[in-house]
Enzyme design. Structure first.
Site, short mmCIF file in Angstrom:
data_model
loop_
_atom_site.label_atom_id
_atom_site.label_comp_id
_atom_site.label_asym_id
_atom_site.label_seq_id
_atom_site.Cartn_x
_atom_site.Cartn_y
_atom_site.Cartn_z
N ARG A 15 0.81 -1.23 0.00
CA ARG A 15 0.00 0.00 0.00
C ARG A 15 0.84 1.28 0.00
O ARG A 15 0.32 2.38 -0.13
CB ARG A 15 -0.95 -0.01 1.19
CG ARG A 15 -2.16 -0.92 0.92
CD ARG A 15 -3.20 -0.78 1.98
NE ARG A 15 -2.84 -1.50 3.19
CZ ARG A 15 -3.32 -1.21 4.40
NH1 ARG A 15 -4.15 -0.20 4.56
NH2 ARG A 15 -2.97 -1.92 5.45
N GLY A 80 3.34 -15.76 6.61
CA GLY A 80 2.71 -15.35 7.86
C GLY A 80 3.72 -14.96 8.92
O GLY A 80 4.91 -15.30 8.83
N TYR A 370 37.10 22.38 -6.09
CA TYR A 370 36.80 21.35 -7.09
C TYR A 370 37.35 21.77 -8.44
O TYR A 370 37.06 22.87 -8.93
CB TYR A 370 35.27 21.18 -7.16
CG TYR A 370 34.79 20.04 -8.02
CD1 TYR A 370 35.36 18.78 -7.93
CD2 TYR A 370 33.73 20.24 -8.91
CE1 TYR A 370 34.89 17.73 -8.71
CE2 TYR A 370 33.26 19.19 -9.68
CZ TYR A 370 33.84 17.94 -9.59
OH TYR A 370 33.38 16.91 -10.36
N THR A 406 41.53 42.25 -0.80
CA THR A 406 40.20 42.08 -1.39
C THR A 406 40.29 41.74 -2.87
O THR A 406 41.08 42.35 -3.60
CB THR A 406 39.41 43.40 -1.21
OG1 THR A 406 39.25 43.61 0.18
CG2 THR A 406 38.06 43.33 -1.89
N ARG A 423 45.48 41.10 -7.99
CA ARG A 423 44.36 41.69 -8.72
C ARG A 423 44.92 42.72 -9.68
O ARG A 423 46.03 43.23 -9.48
CB ARG A 423 43.36 42.31 -7.76
CG ARG A 423 43.96 43.40 -6.90
CD ARG A 423 43.01 43.84 -5.80
NE ARG A 423 43.60 44.94 -5.05
CZ ARG A 423 43.23 45.31 -3.84
NH1 ARG A 423 42.28 44.66 -3.21
NH2 ARG A 423 43.81 46.34 -3.25
C1 UD1 Z 1 -0.68 -8.67 12.80
C2 UD1 Z 1 -1.26 -9.60 13.85
C3 UD1 Z 1 -2.53 -8.96 14.44
C4 UD1 Z 1 -2.23 -7.60 14.98
C5 UD1 Z 1 -1.57 -6.72 13.96
C6 UD1 Z 1 -1.09 -5.44 14.55
C7 UD1 Z 1 -0.69 -11.86 13.18
C8 UD1 Z 1 -1.19 -13.11 12.55
N1 UD1 Z 1 -1.58 -10.86 13.25
O1 UD1 Z 1 -1.59 -8.62 11.74
O2 UD1 Z 1 -3.07 -9.78 15.43
O3 UD1 Z 1 -3.41 -6.99 15.44
O4 UD1 Z 1 -0.42 -7.39 13.38
O5 UD1 Z 1 -0.61 -4.58 13.57
O6 UD1 Z 1 0.44 -11.81 13.61
N2 UD1 Z 1 5.63 -10.06 8.16
C9 UD1 Z 1 6.69 -10.80 7.72
N3 UD1 Z 1 6.48 -11.97 7.07
C10 UD1 Z 1 5.23 -12.44 6.85
C11 UD1 Z 1 4.13 -11.67 7.31
C12 UD1 Z 1 4.37 -10.49 7.96
O7 UD1 Z 1 7.86 -10.40 7.91
O8 UD1 Z 1 5.10 -13.52 6.27
C13 UD1 Z 1 5.89 -8.79 8.88
C14 UD1 Z 1 5.35 -7.58 8.15
O9 UD1 Z 1 6.37 -7.01 7.33
C15 UD1 Z 1 5.00 -6.64 9.30
C16 UD1 Z 1 4.61 -7.59 10.42
O10 UD1 Z 1 5.19 -8.84 10.10
O11 UD1 Z 1 6.09 -5.89 9.75
C17 UD1 Z 1 3.09 -7.72 10.59
O12 UD1 Z 1 2.54 -8.24 9.43
P1 UD1 Z 1 1.12 -7.78 8.90
O13 UD1 Z 1 0.85 -8.47 7.62
O14 UD1 Z 1 1.02 -6.30 8.92
O15 UD1 Z 1 0.17 -8.38 10.02
P2 UD1 Z 1 -1.31 -7.96 10.31
O16 UD1 Z 1 -2.20 -8.64 9.35
O17 UD1 Z 1 -1.42 -6.50 10.41
#
Ligand code: UD1
Ligand code: MG
Length: 447
Positions: A15, A80, A370, A406, A423
């Site tokens: 986003r 995740g 320079y 100067t 100068r």
């Molecule tokens: C997550 C939480 C949610 C919480 C929210 C707060 C989980 C499953 N959910 O959701 O409960 O309310 O944050 O903002 O944890 N990231 C990775 N690898 C991945 C997925 C994510 O590095 O595979 C990192 C993202 O870059 C980010 C962070 O983890 O910095 C959170 O990921 P995001 O996808 O924003 O989680 P939410 O869906 O917001």
């Protein structure tokens, strides 16, 4: 108990509509990742592991400057938050303390909040989750509790209507013994609405095992994540407000606080005085008692006690001003050491130079550093008087107690106590001005 940080920074941040990884977008002229890591320093972590994925090379590259001690681990596919944390397992193989899971895109968590999580762990909770109360909990994960005990975390996508009515939300941050965390994560499956390995599932698994899970609360503003450019702009505004308050609380005078812009690493000493519309880029230290006058722009500069900079001055990286130095209007200083009491008061460029004690640089002086290919140094001694509009063609040296006339173009070194005059000699032609005026007026009349 020693601490390890696991910082999640693999997400795409789609986003943001950006080619740059989200965690490298800047707040206060520092990548947002540097904010989270800087705050977590308060835990004196023994290890720091950053999980990278999207734009991982760029993030790893940036980390060499932000946190050279950090280990970078890859999450090639973003399956995740739980899967992301598991990628840190090998790196923490021999680590036997607490793991703090932080998000790289959540820059406003305070050290005080992390300390409270740490205390809750020391007080006996096996798992500590950072939560917050929200009037508009939107799509955050919900914390299902019984008194102050946490029972489980439910993601919005998987929550029932009753669970969605809960206002206690998951910030995403948690703390648990590393070994226990990895062991529980191994058991997390992808049987959920998103088909992901949820980090949040460790809460329910921990409780099922008879472990204790607690919630520590913080203000919603602290957990603010950054997902869009609008979020980034709001985060910048919040950071600036915070920095101004901190400066005022540290004994700095800000005549018009709302007009002064800070970087994450700006340091202003007590009793320093900052006039309106001043921008502090990265790497600025202003010692106590110095004055930064209106409309000045500083970056990578050190201003000592009692020095006065501006109005309308520009200090660029490597500008080192000793005590009592004056740098006045429309003066640019770059990579130059200016010794005690020296003055560069008007319309000058001083770059790749050193200027001795009590030397005066006249208006319009330029160090011609320079040659179109390379940069060269100008060394000026102590108590020197550089006349207005002197061009110092570097490499060049001007000895102590010397002078330049100067308008001189200095192309050869000036020995101590000598005066350089370079100068064209002046001639006065008697009556020539009158004759010229008459001729010109006659031409104009004929037109
Ligand atoms: C997550 C939480 C949610 C919480 C929210 C707060 C989980 C499953 N959910 O959701 O409960 O309310 O944050 O903002 O944890 N990231 C990775 N690898 C991945 C997925 C994510 O590095 O595979 C990192 C993202 O870059 C980010 C962070 O983890 O910095 C959170 O990921 P995001 O996808 O924003 O989680 P939410 O869906 O917001
Ligand atoms: Mg999120």
């Amino acid at each position: 108990m020693s601490a390890a940080l696991i910082v999640l920074a693999a997400g795409q941040g789609s986003r943001m509509l950006s080619d740059r990884p989200k965690v490298l977008h800047e707040i206060g002229n520092a990548p947002m990742l540097a904010h989270a890591l800087g705050t977590a320093d308060a835990l004196a972590p023994e290890r720091t592991v950053v999980v990278v994925g999207h734009g991982g090379e760029a993030v790893a590259d940036a980390l060499t400057a932000i946190a050279p001690e950090a280990d970078v681990v890859w999450q090639k596919e973003q399956l995740g938050t739980g899967h992301a944390v598991l990628q840190a397992r090998a790196a923490l193989d021999k680590f036997d303390g607490d793991a703090f899971v932080l998000f790289g895109d959540t820059p406003f968590i305070t050290a005080e909040t992390l300390a409270r999580m740490d205390t809750a762990r020391k007080d006996g909770a096996d798992l500590v989750v950072l939560g917050f109360e929200s009037d508009d909990p939107a799509r955050y994960g919900r914390l299902v509790t019984d008194g102050d005990a946490l029972l489980k975390i439910v993601e919005w996508k998987d929550a029932t209507e009753t669970e969605r009515a809960i206002r206690l939300c998951n910030s995403g941050l948690m703390c648990m013994p590393a070994k226990m965390l990895f062991e529980l994560l191994e058991r997390v499956d992808t049987g959920n609405a998103a088909g992901e390995v949820y980090l949040t599932d460790v809460a329910g698994l921990a409780v099922a095992r008879g472990l204790t899970a607690k919630v520590v609360l913080c203000a919603e503003a602290e957990t603010q994540g950054i997902n869009t450019r609008a979020d980034l702009a709001a985060a910048e505004a919040a950071f600036q407000t915070q920095s101004r308050v901190r400066a005022l609380e540290a004994g700095v005078t800000l005549v018009a606080p709302d007009t002064v812009h800070f970087s994450l690493d700006t340091h202003l000493g007590r009793d320093s005085h900052v006039e309106p519309y001043v921008v502090f880029g990265p790497g600025v230290t202003v010692e106590s008692g110095a004055t930064i006058r209106a409309f000045s722009h500083l970056e990578g500069a050190h201003v000592s006690n009692g020095a006065v900079v501006g109005p309308y001055a520009r200090l660029r990286p490597g500008a080192e001003l000793a005590e009592g130095v004056r740098v006045g209007n429309f003066v640019e200083v770059k990579n130059a050491q200016v010794a005690e009491g020296a003055k560069i008061n008007h319309l000058s460029y001083v770059g790749d130079a050193s200027i001795g004690r009590a030397t005066n640089i006249g208006a319009g002086t330029i160090t011609c550093n320079y040659d179109g290919v390379m940069k060269h140094r100008t060394e000026i001694g102590a108590r020197v008087f550089i006349g207005s509009n002197t061009m110092l063609v570097a490499p060049i040296t001007v000895g102590d107690d010397a002078m330049t006339a100067t308008g001189t173009v200095v192309t050869r070194d000036v020995p101590a106590t000598a005066m350089a005059i370079g100068r064209a000699p002046q001639e006065n032609k008697q009556g020539l001005a009158t004759r010229l005026f008459e001729r010109l007026r006659a031409i104009k009349k004929k037109k």
